[in-house]
Enzyme design. Sequence first.
Site: not given
Length: 130
Positions: A11-13, A70
Amino acid sequence: MSRNVGIVIVSHSRKVAEGAADMVRQMVGDSVPLAFAGGNPDGGIGTDVGAIMAAIEAAWSEQGVAVLVDLGGAETNSEMAIEMMPEERRDRIAICNAPIVEGAVMAAAEASGGSDLAHVKATAEELMAP
């Protein structure tokens, strides 16, 4: 070494990746190798090829690894990470076109039953079927 397909969440997070992995672990247990990569090296939003490679290595199984992503950048960096893996492993790593949380849970549940990589990927991707 696990006999089950491994799962990697990208995920980017970091918080999203870690939370999705925590949900998988709580729902499926420890029978499936599981790792995540999230955020950029500075702790911000983004993805990092090296971190994705490390996650694939951490979740590695001779049965293969299913990778859930994501957004487009996570997919692109995951593809690059796969290309940088040893040649003999590349065909045992698959990116799933599935929602990251639901797909990871479904893929891990399928993997925990001993299914092969193709079935794990197909199960996750059923969520995207029209």
